[in-house]
Scaffold this motif. Structure first.
Motif, PDB file in Angstrom:
ATOM      1  N   ASP A   1      -2.823  -9.623  -1.519  1.00  0.00           N
ATOM      2  CA  ASP A   1      -4.210 -10.282  -1.667  1.00  0.00           C
ATOM      3  C   ASP A   1      -5.147  -9.282  -3.221  1.00  0.00           C
ATOM      4  O   ASP A   1      -4.720  -7.932  -3.267  1.00  0.00           O
ATOM      5  CB  ASP A   1      -4.877  -9.161  -0.284  1.00  0.00           C
ATOM      6  CG  ASP A   1      -6.730  -9.547  -0.408  1.00  0.00           C
ATOM      7  OD1 ASP A   1      -6.611 -10.904  -0.790  1.00  0.00           O
ATOM      8  OD2 ASP A   1      -7.437  -8.462  -0.807  1.00  0.00           O
ATOM      9  N   MET A   2      -5.649  -9.872  -4.084  1.00  0.00           N
ATOM     10  CA  MET A   2      -6.074  -8.855  -5.073  1.00  0.00           C
ATOM     11  C   MET A   2      -6.984  -8.703  -4.785  1.00  0.00           C
ATOM     12  O   MET A   2      -6.968  -6.699  -5.462  1.00  0.00           O
ATOM     13  CB  MET A   2      -6.418 -10.557  -5.868  1.00  0.00           C
ATOM     14  CG  MET A   2      -4.994 -11.073  -6.232  1.00  0.00           C
ATOM     15  SD  MET A   2      -4.569 -10.229  -8.199  1.00  0.00           S
ATOM     16  CE  MET A   2      -6.046 -10.840  -9.636  1.00  0.00           C
ATOM     17  N   GLU A   3      -7.945  -8.317  -3.883  1.00  0.00           N
ATOM     18  CA  GLU A   3      -9.358  -7.431  -3.493  1.00  0.00           C
ATOM     19  C   GLU A   3      -8.100  -5.707  -2.837  1.00  0.00           C
ATOM     20  O   GLU A   3      -8.431  -4.856  -3.758  1.00  0.00           O
ATOM     21  CB  GLU A   3      -9.605  -7.867  -2.504  1.00  0.00           C
ATOM     22  CG  GLU A   3     -11.198  -6.987  -2.714  1.00  0.00           C
ATOM     23  CD  GLU A   3     -12.436  -7.638  -1.734  1.00  0.00           C
ATOM     24  OE1 GLU A   3     -12.485  -6.959  -1.494  1.00  0.00           O
ATOM     25  OE2 GLU A   3     -12.127  -8.912  -1.413  1.00  0.00           O
ATOM     26  N   SER A   4      -7.411  -6.289  -2.253  1.00  0.00           N
ATOM     27  CA  SER A   4      -6.878  -4.536  -1.618  1.00  0.00           C
ATOM     28  C   SER A   4      -5.970  -4.252  -2.215  1.00  0.00           C
ATOM     29  O   SER A   4      -6.347  -2.972  -2.796  1.00  0.00           O
ATOM     30  CB  SER A   4      -5.806  -5.469  -0.234  1.00  0.00           C
ATOM     31  OG  SER A   4      -6.793  -6.365   0.639  1.00  0.00           O
ATOM     32  N   ALA A   5      -5.502  -5.368  -3.245  1.00  0.00           N
ATOM     33  CA  ALA A   5      -4.545  -4.616  -4.061  1.00  0.00           C
ATOM     34  C   ALA A   5      -5.225  -3.696  -5.408  1.00  0.00           C
ATOM     35  O   ALA A   5      -5.188  -2.438  -5.748  1.00  0.00           O
ATOM     36  CB  ALA A   5      -3.934  -5.048  -4.936  1.00  0.00           C
ATOM     37  N   ARG A   6      -6.453  -3.903  -5.843  1.00  0.00           N
ATOM     38  CA  ARG A   6      -7.174  -3.033  -7.197  1.00  0.00           C
ATOM     39  C   ARG A   6      -7.807  -1.964  -6.149  1.00  0.00           C
ATOM     40  O   ARG A   6      -7.686  -1.602  -6.513  1.00  0.00           O
ATOM     41  CB  ARG A   6      -8.480  -4.175  -6.845  1.00  0.00           C
ATOM     42  CG  ARG A   6      -7.859  -5.502  -7.760  1.00  0.00           C
ATOM     43  CD  ARG A   6      -9.181  -5.780  -8.828  1.00  0.00           C
ATOM     44  NE  ARG A   6      -9.346  -6.526  -8.145  1.00  0.00           N
ATOM     45  CZ  ARG A   6     -10.063  -8.182  -7.484  1.00  0.00           C
ATOM     46  NH1 ARG A   6      -8.551  -9.066  -8.370  1.00  0.00           N
ATOM     47  NH2 ARG A   6     -10.556  -8.610  -6.451  1.00  0.00           N
ATOM     48  N   SER A   7      -8.211  -2.024  -4.919  1.00  0.00           N
ATOM     49  CA  SER A   7      -8.838  -1.223  -4.079  1.00  0.00           C
ATOM     50  C   SER A   7      -7.534   0.010  -3.878  1.00  0.00           C
ATOM     51  O   SER A   7      -8.023   1.265  -3.967  1.00  0.00           O
ATOM     52  CB  SER A   7      -9.420  -1.638  -3.292  1.00  0.00           C
ATOM     53  OG  SER A   7      -9.835  -0.140  -1.834  1.00  0.00           O
ATOM     54  N   ASP A   8      -6.539  -0.362  -3.678  1.00  0.00           N
ATOM     55  CA  ASP A   8      -5.336   0.339  -3.119  1.00  0.00           C
ATOM     56  C   ASP A   8      -5.409   0.729  -4.990  1.00  0.00           C
ATOM     57  O   ASP A   8      -5.069   2.612  -4.499  1.00  0.00           O
ATOM     58  CB  ASP A   8      -4.275   0.020  -2.796  1.00  0.00           C
ATOM     59  CG  ASP A   8      -5.030  -0.278  -1.626  1.00  0.00           C
ATOM     60  OD1 ASP A   8      -5.465   0.138  -0.623  1.00  0.00           O
ATOM     61  OD2 ASP A   8      -3.222  -1.668  -1.486  1.00  0.00           O
ATOM     62  N   ILE A   9      -5.003   0.555  -5.963  1.00  0.00           N
ATOM     63  CA  ILE A   9      -4.914   1.057  -7.209  1.00  0.00           C
ATOM     64  C   ILE A   9      -5.995   2.213  -7.327  1.00  0.00           C
ATOM     65  O   ILE A   9      -5.340   3.235  -8.508  1.00  0.00           O
ATOM     66  CB  ILE A   9      -5.197  -0.106  -8.303  1.00  0.00           C
ATOM     67  CG1 ILE A   9      -3.771  -0.886  -7.905  1.00  0.00           C
ATOM     68  CG2 ILE A   9      -4.571   0.755  -9.569  1.00  0.00           C
ATOM     69  CD1 ILE A   9      -2.990  -2.436  -8.492  1.00  0.00           C
ATOM     70  N   GLU A  10      -6.935   1.650  -7.088  1.00  0.00           N
ATOM     71  CA  GLU A  10      -8.098   2.468  -7.916  1.00  0.00           C
ATOM     72  C   GLU A  10      -7.850   3.951  -6.952  1.00  0.00           C
ATOM     73  O   GLU A  10      -8.282   4.790  -7.620  1.00  0.00           O
ATOM     74  CB  GLU A  10      -9.981   2.572  -7.736  1.00  0.00           C
ATOM     75  CG  GLU A  10     -10.947   2.862  -7.858  1.00  0.00           C
ATOM     76  CD  GLU A  10     -11.154   3.559  -8.850  1.00  0.00           C
ATOM     77  OE1 GLU A  10     -11.490   4.507  -9.134  1.00  0.00           O
ATOM     78  OE2 GLU A  10     -10.393   2.677  -9.879  1.00  0.00           O
TER      79      GLU A  10
ATOM     80  N   THR B   1       0.502  -1.296   0.031  1.00  0.00           N
ATOM     81  CA  THR B   1      -0.074  -0.087   0.269  1.00  0.00           C
ATOM     82  C   THR B   1       1.423   1.619  -0.396  1.00  0.00           C
ATOM     83  O   THR B   1       0.976   2.186  -0.587  1.00  0.00           O
ATOM     84  CB  THR B   1      -0.927   0.196   0.942  1.00  0.00           C
ATOM     85  OG1 THR B   1      -2.229  -1.568   0.848  1.00  0.00           O
ATOM     86  CG2 THR B   1      -2.151   1.048   1.516  1.00  0.00           C
ATOM     87  N   ARG B   2       2.212   1.535   1.227  1.00  0.00           N
ATOM     88  CA  ARG B   2       2.761   2.255   0.783  1.00  0.00           C
ATOM     89  C   ARG B   2       3.311   2.657  -0.873  1.00  0.00           C
ATOM     90  O   ARG B   2       3.557   4.234  -0.919  1.00  0.00           O
ATOM     91  CB  ARG B   2       3.952   2.518   2.436  1.00  0.00           C
ATOM     92  CG  ARG B   2       3.045   2.563   3.243  1.00  0.00           C
ATOM     93  CD  ARG B   2       4.263   1.962   4.319  1.00  0.00           C
ATOM     94  NE  ARG B   2       3.798   0.583   4.606  1.00  0.00           N
ATOM     95  CZ  ARG B   2       5.238   0.218   5.415  1.00  0.00           C
ATOM     96  NH1 ARG B   2       6.021   1.060   6.124  1.00  0.00           N
ATOM     97  NH2 ARG B   2       4.819  -1.209   5.907  1.00  0.00           N
ATOM     98  N   ILE B   3       4.174   1.813  -1.146  1.00  0.00           N
ATOM     99  CA  ILE B   3       4.837   1.381  -2.236  1.00  0.00           C
ATOM    100  C   ILE B   3       2.925   2.628  -3.602  1.00  0.00           C
ATOM    101  O   ILE B   3       4.036   3.103  -4.265  1.00  0.00           O
ATOM    102  CB  ILE B   3       5.046   0.743  -3.270  1.00  0.00           C
ATOM    103  CG1 ILE B   3       6.404  -0.041  -1.924  1.00  0.00           C
ATOM    104  CG2 ILE B   3       5.622   1.029  -4.315  1.00  0.00           C
ATOM    105  CD1 ILE B   3       7.772   1.012  -1.301  1.00  0.00           C
ATOM    106  N   LEU B   4       2.604   1.705  -3.555  1.00  0.00           N
ATOM    107  CA  LEU B   4       1.256   2.164  -4.618  1.00  0.00           C
ATOM    108  C   LEU B   4       1.191   3.890  -4.461  1.00  0.00           C
ATOM    109  O   LEU B   4       0.808   4.713  -5.302  1.00  0.00           O
ATOM    110  CB  LEU B   4       0.098   1.595  -4.352  1.00  0.00           C
ATOM    111  CG  LEU B   4       0.180   0.054  -4.664  1.00  0.00           C
ATOM    112  CD1 LEU B   4      -0.800  -1.063  -4.606  1.00  0.00           C
ATOM    113  CD2 LEU B   4       0.149   0.116  -6.672  1.00  0.00           C
ATOM    114  N   PHE B   5       1.432   4.280  -2.845  1.00  0.00           N
ATOM    115  CA  PHE B   5       0.250   5.657  -2.867  1.00  0.00           C
ATOM    116  C   PHE B   5       2.270   6.733  -3.136  1.00  0.00           C
ATOM    117  O   PHE B   5       1.686   7.578  -3.792  1.00  0.00           O
ATOM    118  CB  PHE B   5       0.276   5.788  -1.976  1.00  0.00           C
ATOM    119  CG  PHE B   5       0.732   7.248  -0.896  1.00  0.00           C
ATOM    120  CD1 PHE B   5      -0.403   8.248  -0.645  1.00  0.00           C
ATOM    121  CD2 PHE B   5       2.426   8.128  -0.063  1.00  0.00           C
ATOM    122  CE1 PHE B   5      -0.143   9.181  -0.913  1.00  0.00           C
ATOM    123  CE2 PHE B   5       2.109   8.507   0.144  1.00  0.00           C
ATOM    124  CZ  PHE B   5       1.438  10.394   0.118  1.00  0.00           C
ATOM    125  N   ALA B   6       3.645   5.747  -2.900  1.00  0.00           N
ATOM    126  CA  ALA B   6       4.402   6.993  -3.788  1.00  0.00           C
ATOM    127  C   ALA B   6       4.407   6.913  -4.927  1.00  0.00           C
ATOM    128  O   ALA B   6       5.121   7.865  -5.136  1.00  0.00           O
ATOM    129  CB  ALA B   6       5.414   6.010  -2.578  1.00  0.00           C
TER     130      ALA B   6
END
Length: 499
Positions: free
Chosen positions: A259-268, A162-167
């Protein structure tokens, strides 16, 4: 910045050199940086695999990337998720469809400079903050710019995704470009460039390499000249980012344990609100002048002479690309390869291949350092005779099968890590519009026959080859003559230490 690792084969079209380390090889490895292969090329050990056993591609692909979920956000961001549930780490790669070939005239090095600037702070991440986020969790971070793409990757424990996707989303949104940060990155690049210029062989070989693509978007150094770098303004840097560093021009790849669901949520959540950006400027068409070049260069830093031969080959989008990769392996890729057996082992102290393949251009390069009492004319004759024999007598099934299998194994080695799989997916998605292009290449190798490789040899190993001879100057020009006066064992030992 750890970005520059010569001959790290991120891109499947480019095959690793199978060589030992030496001064000459170190110089040519960093030469790859000057030609824009920053991060695309890496050193690999010489393979002992000469067998021709068929590889079960289906079984291996199911283990490497059994599932890739691909989708596109409304703003155009292409997302490719490849879960490997058993893993405890995850590799995140953001790749942009922009490289040195997209630079405006007089602004060479701009894409590479922007790569540096991406680490100098964004709206919510301070200067150096991206590094600190990754290092704080014991991860790895790197980036590269070549002629066609600019890519950034992070490998971290799964909990840090999550932190890396945010950055990554934050620096896609915008950069904090200041006079100070722009100037210090110009200075950092100039320091890198000076380090390369002070290595033997590099300057002459780089100049020759760029001449082979003269008049094309590939005919300038991606590092840029000091004058070009100094000319780039803050406004131009921001405009370059706003034009190319956009969701509509980017690919996001996540591979590993997540986790696929969490990754999709963070990306969105992080990327979904970013504006699409303008349409990518069209690439200009060009024609490669394939007339052969014959050049003799003098290098005061070179301890011994070297001789290189080069043939133009197709880019990665051309149907012949896979056959050319097998042809290269057949010529120099393993201990029984034609050039290695006939020339490298008998006539040279050091020899290696450095094949290049970009979107629209390619080269086969072979470099030789003559042994004591061997002159370059002897190597030229041996090369000519070997190529003539290949055309006259053709290839046999066994050698084609060996090189085809060898090429498959080398490509599969790159898929052994999350980083390797993410690199393959991103490269295929950017250059070929297909995240599974790496799989299709492996399958194409599986059915490649002798006739296809022979046809590639006829088409590209023509008499119109280019050659480069680099001769020592000053005191260095006497080194080889002095070594030849010494007892053979002493001279050979000293020669090896020089290289």
């Amino acid at each position: 910045m750890e970005r520059h690792r010569a001959r790290h084969r991120e891109s499947l079209p480019i095959r690793p050199v199978r060589v030992r380390r030496s001064l000459l090889r170190t110089a040519v490895s960093v030469l790859a940086i000057m030609l824009g292969l920053v991060g695309l090329i890496g050193i690999a050990g010489q393979s002992r695999a000469d067998e021709c056993a068929r590889i079960d591609v289906d079984e291996i692909i199911d283990r490497v990337a059994p599932r890739i979920e691909s989708y596109r956000l409304p703003n155009g961001l292409r997302v490719h998720l490849a879960p490997r549930p058993q893993d405890q780490t995850v590799s995140i790669r953001v790749a942009f469809d922009v490289g040195a070939r997209d630079e405006a005239p007089g602004r060479g090095g701009g894409a590479h400079l922007l790569e540096h600037m991406m680490f100098k702070g964004s709206q919510q991440v301070p200067d150096g903050g991206h590094f600190r986020i990754v290092k704080a969790v014991g991860g790895r971070i790197n980036a590269m710019t070549d002629y066609d793409t600019t890519q950034y990757w992070n490998t971290v424990p799964s909990a840090a995704l999550t932190r890396i996707l945010f950055a990554e989303a934050d620096r896609m949104r915008g950069l904090r470009v200041t006079v100070e940060t722009l100037d210090n990155q110009r200075a950092a690049i100039r320091e890198e460039d000076l380090g390369l210029e002070n290595l033997p062989y590099v300057a002459a070989a780089a100049d020759f390499g760029l001449q082979l693509w003269r008049g094309t978007p590939y005919g300038h150094s991606p590092i840029g000249t000091p004058e070009e770098l100094a000319a780039m303004t803050i406004e131009e840097a921001k405009r370059f980012h706003a034009t190319y560093y956009t969701p509509g021009n980017a690919v996001l790849v996540v591979v590993g344990g997540f986790d696929m669901e969490s990754a999709r949520s963070d990306i969105e959540r992080f990327f979904g609100a970013l504006p699409r950006g303008p349409e990518r400027p069209a690439r200009r068409g060009f024609h490669v002048d394939r007339r052969p070049l014959r050049e003799v260069a003098r290098d005061p830093l070179a301890p011994l002479p070297i001789f290189a031969v080069v043939w133009h080959t197709p880019g990665v989008l051309e149907p012949d690309a896979v056959a050319v990769s097998v042809l290269d392996d057949l010529l120099m890729g393993h201990p029984n390869a034609r050039f290695r057996r006939r020339i490298a082992d008998r006539l040279t102290l050091d020899a290696y291949a450095i094949p290049l393949a970009f979107r629209d251009v390619g080269l086969l390069n072979y470099v030789f350092a003559p042994r004591l009492s061997v002159d370059i004319a002897m190597i030229q004759r041996a090369l000519h005779e070997e190529v003539q024999a290949l055309h006259r007598d053709g290839l046999d099934e066994k050698e084609v099968c060996r090189s085809r299998s060898h090429e498959q194994r080398e490509r599969l080695e790159l898929l052994a890590t999350n980083e390797g799989v993410a690199a393959a997916i991103a490269q295929g998605a950017l250059l070929q519009g297909d995240p599974r292009a790496f799989e299709h290449a492996l399958r194409a190798l599986d059915v490649l026959d002798r006739e296809a490789v022979q046809a590639a040899a006829e088409r590209y190993l023509t008499p119109n080859l280019s050659t480069l001879e680099i001769r020592p100057t000053g005191f260095m020009r006497f080194v080889k003559a002095v070594l030849e006066l010494l007892p053979a064992s002493v001279g050979a030992s000293l020669e090896a230490s020089l290289l």
